[in-house]
Design an enzyme around this catalytic site. Sequence first.
Site, PDB file in Angstrom:
ATOM      1  N   PRO A  45       0.923  -1.247   0.115  1.00  0.00           N
ATOM      2  CA  PRO A  45      -0.192   0.049   0.178  1.00  0.00           C
ATOM      3  C   PRO A  45       0.982   1.533  -0.240  1.00  0.00           C
ATOM      4  CG  PRO A  45      -0.190  -0.579   2.231  1.00  0.00           C
ATOM      5  CD  PRO A  45       1.018  -1.532   1.318  1.00  0.00           C
ATOM      6  N   TRP A 516       4.607   0.336  10.112  1.00  0.00           N
ATOM      7  CA  TRP A 516       5.028  -1.550   9.417  1.00  0.00           C
ATOM      8  C   TRP A 516       4.206  -2.216   9.910  1.00  0.00           C
ATOM      9  CZ3 TRP A 516       7.736  -0.183   4.654  1.00  0.00           C
ATOM     10  CH2 TRP A 516       8.211   0.203   4.788  1.00  0.00           C
TER      11      TRP A 516
END
Length: 876
Positions: A45, A516
Site C-alpha cells: 500500500p 510497518w
Amino acid sequence: MKEIENYKPSIVEKEVLKFWEENDIFRKSVEKRKGRRRFVFLEGPPTANGTPHPGHVLTRIMKDVVLRYYTMKGFYVPRRAGWDTHGLPVEIEVEKKLGLKTKQDIEKYGIEKFNRECRKSTFRYENEWIEMTRRVGFWIDMDNPYITLENDYIESVWWSLKQLWEKGHLYKGYKVVPYCPRCGTALSAHEVAQGYKSVTEPSIFVKFKLRDENAYFLAWTTTPWTLLSNVALAVHPDEPYLKIKYRGEILILAEERVARLFKGEEYEILDRFMGKELEGKEYEPLFTYERPEKKAWYVICADFVTMDEGTGIVHIAPAFGEEDYEAGREYDLPVIQLVKRDGTFDEKVEPWKGMFVKDADPLIIKHLEERGLIFAVQDYTHDYPFCWRCDTPLLYYAMESWFIAVSKFRKQLVENNETVEWHPDHIKHGRFGDFISEAKDWALSRNRYWGTPLPIWRCKKCGNEICVGSVEELKRLSKEFPEKYDLHKPFVDNLEVMCPNCNSRMEREPYVIDCWYDSGSAFFAQWHYPFENQKEFEENFPVDFICEALDQTRGWFYSLMAISTLLFNRAPYRRVLTLGLVLDREGQKMSKSKKNYLDPNYIFDREGADAMRWYFLSTNAPWMPIRFYEDAIKETLGKFILTFWNSYRFYKSYSSLDKFDPTRGYIPIDRRREIDRWIISRLQKLIMEVTENVENFNIHKATRAIEEFVIEDLSNWYIRRSRKRLWVEEESEDKLSCYSTLYDVFLALSKLSAPFIPFMAEMIYQGIRCKGMEESVHLCDYPEADDSLIDEDIEKAMDVVREIADMGRAIRSRAGVKIRYPLGRAIVDGQSNKKQGGSEDQISPWQSHCGVRGKCGEEDITTDELGEGGDKCKVR
Ligand SMILES: [Zn+2]
Ligand SMILES: [Zn+2]
C-alpha cells in the site's frame, strides 16, 4: 472505437481508456476467469499524503504487466488496491500545516482534532494517485481498497498482536533504542538502516583520574555529551594494558593502542598487566550532576572492547548505548539519564540545561579542557544514523518500549525464506537473507498519536495487564461503549476499561504501533480476518506475487515475513519481484526535496503511457536502476511504438481499401508463400520466447524480443518484401495470403503485447477484430505457440537471404551506390563456400566470386533490397 490514423499518444490512449471504462473491461477480465486457478497478488500500500513520482509509476507498470499476463493466461487474478494511512509522515505533514513544533503543541491543540487532520491529510493526494493509476493503465480495484486506518483493519491487527501476546512474544523492555528526539519516537532497525550519513565530528581522548593513585585512564569517545552520564569504564579482560609515563603524566591504556597513538613520541613504560587485573578499580567521576545510589565509576570487563580504534578503554553510559546498557545490567550499574525525550539536557545539568545534546558537545569539550582532562581532540569521520523522516541525528536512548521477540524466530525466518522465489535471486541469501538471519527484536511501540493504538491495558492497582484482541472484548471490558466508535486515540484512551481482577480502571499503554506492522499485516487484515472472510483469507494465503522497490527488503518484505512467520510459521509470499530505483538523467537518485524528476503526467500527455511503459520494461532488467528523462522516452516512442503503429496502419489501410475480410478471404497457412510461412514460424518462436521470459520475470527480454520482431522481421523485412504483392489491382490468392498473414501476425501481436502496451494493443485489436471475437484484447487468452507452424528449413533459408541482402547493402554502401538505384544483375555463388565446409549460414559470396572483399567492381548479389528495379534479379 474510433479509428485513428496518426498516432497521437494522448488521443489514442484516452480513446482506449474511455472504451475500457464504458464497457467495464477490467471487471470483465477478472470475472471471466472466476472459478479458475487463482493468481494471488498483494498490493504494497502506498501513502496518499504525497504526490506519486516516477518510482511509483514504475512499480505500478511492473505489477500491471505481470497481473495482465496471468489474467490472459487464464488465471483468476482479483486485484485490490490498498492505502497505508498511519505513521509519522502523516503527522509531520499535519504538524507543518498547523504550525505545531513539539508534542506538547499537539497535545495543547487536542489529540482528537489533530488526528482528524491526520485522517484528512492521509487522502490529500488520493485523486492524483487514482488518476495516475488510471492513466498509466494499472488495472486494480481502486473502488474497494483496503485501508489501514479502518476499524476492521485495526481489529485484525489487534487480533494478531493478541496472538503474539498470548504466546509471550510481545514484551516490554527498557532497551536502548535509536531514538529521534524531534519526532519523539524510537525507530526500528529497518528504519535506522535507511538513514546513515557520513559525518565528521570531534572525538576526544578523555582522562579519568584513578581514585587512589595519581594516574589516568585514557578513554576515547565520539559523543562527549554522553560523558555526563558515564558510570563505568570498560576494558577487554584478555588484552594487555600498559601504564606509561608521557610528558610527566601517568596514563593507562591498551598496549596495542599505545604503539599506534604514541608512535614517534617518547614515553616510558611503567607497568604491564592484563585487562582483567584492572576490574573494579575506581576513578573519579567527570561530572556529578547526579549521584546514583548504586555503585558507579569503576572499571568493568567487556568482550566488545576492541583494539581497532580509541584507547582500548571504553566509557560506559548505559542510558545511551545498547552495549553499555547490557554491560550495565551485568554489573548492576546505575542508569544516569540526564537527557529529556526532546534530546535536551534536563534541569539537573545546570550549565547546559535545555540545550540539544549534540549542540552542547563543543561546550563540554571546552569545559573539560579547562579542567585539564582532555588529552587530545581529533576529527573523526564515521557513519552516523539520522532520522529518515526528519533528518535529525538519532540518539541511542534507554527507554521503555514494547517489543516483538523476532530474534527468537531467526531460524524459522531463514527456513521460511527458503520457500520464496526471489527476483533477482541473489536477494534471497544476500540483502534479505542476511537481514533476517540477524533479525533484532522489533521495537513496536511509538510514542505518537496517529496510528493503530497498542491494545494493551494495565491496571495500576493490581498490575494486571490485558492485551485486547477484538472490539467485542473491548466492549465487554468497558463500562460504556458507544454505537459509533473510532479505534484511534483519543477514543480508546477515554474508554473506562475495568480490571477483571480488581474492578478498578485500567489505563492503556499510551503508544501507537509502528506503521510497518500495519502494512505487514495486509495479507490477513485486508480481509478483516479472522472475524470475517476466513475462506477468502485461506484462498489468498500465501500470496503468489508481490512486487516493490528494492528498499522494501528492510521494509515491507521484511515486516510481512516477520509477522507471517510469527503468526502462521510460513512465508506470506511465494514470489517476489524487486525493482531497481528510478534515477534522473544524470543517474542521481530522485528526491522529493531536489524535485529532480518529471511529473509523470507530462510524459503521459506528450509521449504517452505506452511509450513510458515500454521504456521502463525494455531498457533494463526490472531490478536494475533506470534513468528516467523525456528524451529517452521520446526515443522509445520513435523507435518502437511508432514502427509498430505504422506497420499496423500499413496493413489496415491496404486491407480496408481492398475490403479484406478474414472471415471470407482467409487463406490457410499451408497454402501461402514461403515468406508468409516464414513470418508465421518466427511468430511462434516469439510467442515461446516472450512467454518463457515473462514467467521468469525477465520482462526486459520479453519486450526486447517483441521489439526485434516488430522492427526487424515484420517492418524491415516482411512488409518491405511483401508491399508489392498488395499493389496489384485484382484480388489474387497471393494478395489474400499476404493479408491473411498480416492479419494473423497483428492479431497475435496485439494479444502478445497487451500486458506491456495495453493501449496500443487494444487499438490494434479493435482495428482488426471480427464478428464473434472477444470484445477487448484484454479478454482474450494469451497466444500459445503452435509447434506445427515452426518451419526450421524456411527460417534457415530466409536467414541466408537476409544475410545476402545485408552484404549487398554493405557492398553498395562501399561502392557509393544508392539503395534505390536499380540493379541489373546479381550472382550469388553459395556452392564453393559450402564445399570448403562452411555452412549455408556462413556463406560469403564475394569471397567465392573474386576472393577479395569489396574488390570486385561488379555488383554480384542482391535481392530487391538493393533497388526497386531488382525484380529481375535472382538469388542463385
Ligand atoms: Zn525524526
Ligand atoms: Zn486490577
